[in-house]
Design a protein around this motif. Structure first.
Motif, PDB file in Angstrom:
ATOM      1  N   ILE A   7       7.189 -19.776 -12.128  1.00  0.00           N
ATOM      2  CA  ILE A   7       7.770 -18.687 -11.318  1.00  0.00           C
ATOM      3  C   ILE A   7       6.687 -17.663 -10.971  1.00  0.00           C
ATOM      4  O   ILE A   7       6.600 -17.194  -9.832  1.00  0.00           O
ATOM      5  CB  ILE A   7       8.945 -18.011 -12.053  1.00  0.00           C
ATOM      6  N   GLY A   8       5.846 -17.326 -11.933  1.00  0.00           N
ATOM      7  CA  GLY A   8       4.761 -16.385 -11.678  1.00  0.00           C
ATOM      8  C   GLY A   8       3.792 -16.901 -10.629  1.00  0.00           C
ATOM      9  O   GLY A   8       3.342 -16.151  -9.755  1.00  0.00           O
ATOM     10  N   GLY A   9       3.472 -18.179 -10.696  1.00  0.00           N
ATOM     11  CA  GLY A   9       2.582 -18.773  -9.698  1.00  0.00           C
ATOM     12  C   GLY A   9       3.196 -18.772  -8.316  1.00  0.00           C
ATOM     13  O   GLY A   9       2.516 -18.463  -7.322  1.00  0.00           O
ATOM     14  N   LEU A  10       4.474 -19.102  -8.232  1.00  0.00           N
ATOM     15  CA  LEU A  10       5.159 -19.073  -6.934  1.00  0.00           C
ATOM     16  C   LEU A  10       5.261 -17.649  -6.388  1.00  0.00           C
ATOM     17  O   LEU A  10       5.108 -17.424  -5.187  1.00  0.00           O
ATOM     18  CB  LEU A  10       6.546 -19.712  -7.058  1.00  0.00           C
ATOM     19  N   ALA A  11       5.525 -16.687  -7.267  1.00  0.00           N
ATOM     20  CA  ALA A  11       5.589 -15.285  -6.851  1.00  0.00           C
ATOM     21  C   ALA A  11       4.235 -14.823  -6.332  1.00  0.00           C
ATOM     22  O   ALA A  11       4.146 -14.113  -5.322  1.00  0.00           O
ATOM     23  CB  ALA A  11       6.048 -14.402  -8.011  1.00  0.00           C
TER      24      ALA A  11
END
Length: 98
Positions: A7-11
């Motif tokens: 999720i952090g990478g996508l954000a």
């Protein structure tokens, strides 16, 4: 990779690339009339604060993401504030085919 990192990478990807279409449009068209100076001013300050926060915590994901977002949003703001002839010169240097 766990869900939090995914999720952090996508954000990060969404946040950092969100300014690219606007920056490219400014370079190609040299038109900044419809861009809100106040909104981009607040955005630049926000990213500067997030960057500082990440720096104080030593959190490289925050530092990297917010550095990129700060650079892109600050570029758009600077292009908005530049006089027409300077805006033309910057855009021509970045896109000589335009």
């Amino acid at each position: 990779m766990d869900a939090a990192h995914l999720i952090g990478g996508l954000a990060t990807l969404a946040s950092t690339t969100s300014f690219l279409p606007q920056a490219w449009k400014v370079i190609r068209t040299r038109d900044t009339q419809a861009i809100s100076t106040r909104m981009y001013s607040v955005t630049v300050v926000g990213f500067a604060l997030w960057l500082t926060y990440g720096w104080l915590l030593g959190q490289w994901p925050l530092i990297l993401t917010n550095s990129i977002c700060l650079a892109l949003s600050a570029f758009i703001l600077v292009m908005k504030l530049l006089p027409r002839h300077r805006k033309e010169a910057v855009a021509a240097a970045l896109d000589p085919t335009g």
